[in-house]
Write an enzyme that holds these catalytic residues in place. Structure first.
Site, short mmCIF file in Angstrom:
data_model
loop_
_atom_site.label_atom_id
_atom_site.label_comp_id
_atom_site.label_asym_id
_atom_site.label_seq_id
_atom_site.Cartn_x
_atom_site.Cartn_y
_atom_site.Cartn_z
N GLU A 140 -52.17 16.97 217.59
CA GLU A 140 -52.73 15.80 216.90
C GLU A 140 -53.87 15.12 217.66
O GLU A 140 -54.75 14.54 217.02
CB GLU A 140 -51.61 14.78 216.63
CG GLU A 140 -50.52 15.28 215.70
CD GLU A 140 -51.03 15.56 214.30
OE1 GLU A 140 -51.92 14.82 213.83
OE2 GLU A 140 -50.55 16.52 213.68
N SER A 145 10.28 -2.23 193.16
CA SER A 145 11.22 -2.89 194.09
C SER A 145 10.55 -3.40 195.36
O SER A 145 11.20 -4.06 196.18
CB SER A 145 12.36 -1.94 194.44
OG SER A 145 13.15 -1.68 193.30
#
Length: 833
Positions: free
Chosen positions: A86, A479
């Site tokens: 780059e 229950s």
């Protein structure tokens, strides 16, 4: 000489015009140029990460995947790859490369198109932060001015570090850290040279050059980068040759999840969005630490899944996923069956088919290739051949209905045929035929001292269903409601020694014109029974009689203290049988009140939130179950949870629930009895208490239990609330391995609880529970509940709240019984003696 002077004058004038033009352009654009000083305090958009309490990554949320790194954390060779490709002269130029600009200008002059960017790394950084990617001259001019400003503001290393963390590299990966993870599932330090070159080649066109999109494009671009690295001396010829020869292999990788808790992750995501808003929550790099322990979470997940597999196997095999080809079985004189196969795919086609199939959790797609007398050979996804032995097949009698299963198979051919697409899993080194469980489940464990959620599993698989049954599924509790009913009874002059009449109830409803006949499950009636024993045995009719004695309004008032919602509590006698609907999280919160001595804690899962600078921006301050919380933890005051029931009430119910596990009486004298959770005795922990729960037709099954360190609730049922869990008939192939009969809290929900607790209890040493002030212990007669002077199997010590102890000693007369209903119950009870 005159021409030379003219040339000098022309160059000087041109220089002045150029400088003036540049200056004029700068002043013309200055108002539109952003302030590059913001780079000094730049906040990279970083996803939110969610961790367990012990630092394992649960999930990551955010559109942009980024793993910010310091420059010294990046491999030098990776940096050289970017510089070579780059911006070779990055450390020499002032932010713009004059040679590159002149080259680009020449292209513009000759072609009229801006095809070469000539952008330095600094210019790319300016564009990425402040400008668009459009190829216009005015954008390039702005880019140059910004680059010069950036070079004046930041050092070269600071610019390069920002660039390598900011650059877009495809598939929502921003920066080299994220790219290494997304494309190769590695950290940057683990990348090979060829992989570094692939990543360094992406900025030119990340959507086209990434290795997932196109391996050939990625290879070509990689080779260009490697050539530039060779030219600049970053690598030698041998390294270049090896990297050029390396194949391009890549696939998309998610974040490196190290703890599976997707239901927790979704809870956290929603809370963070609610607190900070979606944009902030997903981009500010928050790290959220939860209350979850990663090891306990893994145990909970496995316990829930294995329990669902066990339920599913009890109820039979529902058949293959699909059939790739048909086979006709022909019996011959050979010991093994011979198959005539038509249109059988080639091996490559079978593997290609399997590659397209998705497994779920630990279930792996497979194709049956051959079936022998009591085994089968299958091809697993991934190409592995595996034999399924009879032990992994023999469970698979056919599923008929939830209530019925077929006969036990005698051969593998009665179960499988070649060409079938099936699912298999490995359990304790044994490969088993399997299937996706049809039933659903939830399991949640909280710390009763402060409400911290330690483990939470909201279903079999988050990939299958994101519905969190721990927090979202309101189901009838059965229950599991009874301890709260009994807690109300203790507040209304009942004791654990009070006698109730365990006999059928026939209640005529004149308005409806029918009789209500609630029954025990199983339909066994013991006559006069102490409340402790009635709770441990889960006697339905006793629960109803207690509700009648207390009154519905008083009972509901007591239940509200445990955090239940009034809208979920029916105002009729079915409340005593558990017709109320609650989520598992609400149920376990209620049980935590008994575990912590009477305080209502608030469950929470987010412990703290850190920002990108490691600063704590949120710290949960839980309400603690403590009698006096005036103390402080450093500078943070400790806040007390509200006391909702007395310490004496909590202790008495918790102690009674231990009888659900350990029962009572004397087995040697023939008076021994078991509670509904007696199977938990093999955990060998006297500090455990718990309660089973089953609704009508076994549509919901529960088990909730606790000690002083953990409160845990397990639920199993179908997502379709109208579907019963049914019953499992005897399977002749399994013998003692099986659990036959109707599904219930003890049979269906409790095994997951038991498996979870068995594995985590070693981390929580057994503690002796000391009765609180205001509790007495006296010897009572086990038949009548009155005081006793006997010390044999007919008597035992019982706990009482001071002032509620019996005052009479047992004699030959009818025992003193607490009624609380009407004279009819008294008559019924007297007839039993």
């Amino acid at each position: 000489m005159s021409w030379f002077k003219k040339l000098i004058i022309f160059v000087f004038i041109a220089f002045l015009v150029g400088v003036g033009g540049i200056a004029g352009t700068y002043f013309w654009l200055r108002a539109d140029l952003p302030d590059v000083a913001t780079l000094k305090d730049v906040r990279l958009q970083t996803p939110m990460q969610v961790f367990t309490a012990d630092g394992e990554l649960i999930s990551q949320f955010g559109e942009q995947r980024r793993i910010p790194l310091r420059l010294d954390e990046m491999p030098p060779l990776l940096i050289q790859a970017f510089l070579a490709t780059e911006d070779t002269r990055f450390y020499e130029h002032p932010g713009i490369d004059i040679i590159g600009i002149m080259r680009a200008a020449t292209v513009v002059a000759t072609s009229g198109e801006l095809s070469q960017g000539a952008s330095t790394i600094t210019q790319q950084l300016a564009r990425n932060f402040f400008l668009s990617r459009e190829k216009k001259l005015i954008r390039k001019i702005k880019e140059i001015f910004l680059a010069i400003h950036i070079e004046q503001l930041l050092t070269k290393d600071e610019i390069l570090e920002l660039y390598l963390n900011k650059i877009e590299l495809g598939h929502r990966a921003f920066g080299v850290g994220a790219a290494a993870q997304v494309y190769f599932g590695k950290t940057v330090q683990e990348l090979t040279v060829d992989e570094m070159a692939i990543i360094a080649g992406l900025p030119k066109a990340p959507s086209v050059l990434n290795p997932v999109r196109s391996a050939s494009n990625a290879r070509a671009r990689r080779n260009v980068v490697l050539g530039r690295m060779l030219d600049t001396g970053a690598i030698d010829r041998a390294t270049y040759d090896a990297a050029i020869a390396a194949p391009v292999t890549s696939r998309l990788h998610g974040a490196q999840i190290t703890a599976s808790a997707p239901y927790i992750a979704e809870m956290v995501r929603q809370q963070m969005v609610d607190r900070f808003g979606e944009e902030v929550a997903y981009t500010e790099g928050f790290r959220v630490y939860t209350t979850i322990n990663s090891k306990d979470q893994a145990i909970a997940r496995r316990a829930l899944q294995q329990n669902l597999y066990d339920y599913d196997e009890r109820h039979g095999y529902r058949g293959p996923v699909a059939e790739l080809w048909q086979s006709q079985l022909q019996q011959s004189d050979a010991a093994e069956p011979v198959f005539t196969e038509k249109n059988r795919p080639e091996p490559a086609e079978i593997n290609a088919y399997l590659d397209r199939q998705q497994g779920i959790e630990d279930l792996i797609p497979a194709i049956v290739l051959d079936v022998k007398q009591q085994s089968a050979m299958v091809l697993l996804k991934g190409g592995q051949l595996q034999e399924l032995s009879w032990d992994g097949l023999k469970w698979a009698r056919s599923f008929i209905t939830d209530e019925r299963q077929g006969t036990a198979p005698k051969t593998a051919a009665a179960i499988l045929k070649p060409g079938q697409h099936i699912l298999v899993r490995q359990q304790d080194e044994l490969w088993r035929l399997s299937q996706i469980p049809a039933a659903s489940s939830a399991l949640v464990a909280i710390d009763p001292k402060d409400g911290a959620i330690r483990s939470l599993v909201g279903g079999y698989s988050f990939a299958q269903s994101q519905f969190n049954r721990v927090t979202q599924a309101k189901r009838q509790v059965g229950s599991n409601i009874k301890p709260f009913i009994y807690s109300a009874a203790l507040e209304h002059n009942y004791t654990l020694a009070s006698l109730m009449n365990d006999a059928p109830i026939h209640h005529w409803d004149a308005g409806a014109g029918i009789a209500w006949r609630p029954r025990n499950s199983p339909a066994v009636y013991d006559g006069p029974i102490r409340i402790r024993e009635a709770l441990a045995k889960s006697k339905n009719v006793v629960s109803i009689r207690l509700l009648r004695g207390i009154g519905i309004d008083a009972t509901i008032e007591q239940l509200l203290k445990f955090g239940f919602s009034a809208t979920d509590l029916p105002r009729n006698e079915t409340l005593a049988l558990g017709s109320a609907s609650s989520t598992p999280l609400e149920v376990v919160t209620g049980y935590a009140v008994f575990a912590n001595g009477g305080f209502l804690v608030q469950p929470y899962v987010v412990d703290k939130v850190l920002n990108a600078e490691d600063k704590v921006i949120f710290q949960h301050q839980p309400l603690l179950a403590c009698e006096a919380c005036q103390e402080t933890d450093g500078e943070t005051p400790i806040q007390a949870a509200p006391r909702v029931i007395s310490a004496q009430n909590a202790f008495l119910i918790a102690d009674a629930l231990k009888s659900s596990i350990w029962g009572g009486g004397d087995w040697r004298q023939g008076t021994g009895w078991n509670g509904t959770a007696w199977q938990l005795q093999n955990l060998r922990r006297r500090d455990l208490a718990g309660k089973t729960g089953t609704t009508n037709d076994s549509k919901d099954t529960w088990f909730s239990g606790f000690n002083s360190d953990l409160a845990v609730t397990s639920w199993v049922g179908f997502d379709d609330a109208n579907r019963s869990l049914g019953r499992a008939l005897w399977n002749a192939n399994l013998g003692r391995e099986q659990s036959a009969g109707a599904e219930s809290g003890a049979r269906t929900a409790m095994p997951a609880w038991q498996s979870f607790m068995r594995q985590i209890l070693p981390a929580y040493p057994e503690k002796t529970v000391t009765p609180p002030v205001g509790i007495s212990s006296v010897r009572i007669d086990l038949t009548t509940g009155l005081l006793s002077r006997s010390t044999d199997h007919t008597s035992s010590f019982e706990f009482f709240k001071l002032g509620t102890e019996p005052t009479q000693y047992v004699s030959g007369s009818v025992p003193q019984v607490q009624f609380g209903e009407n004279n009819q119950q008294k008559q019924e009870l007297e007839e039993l003696f």
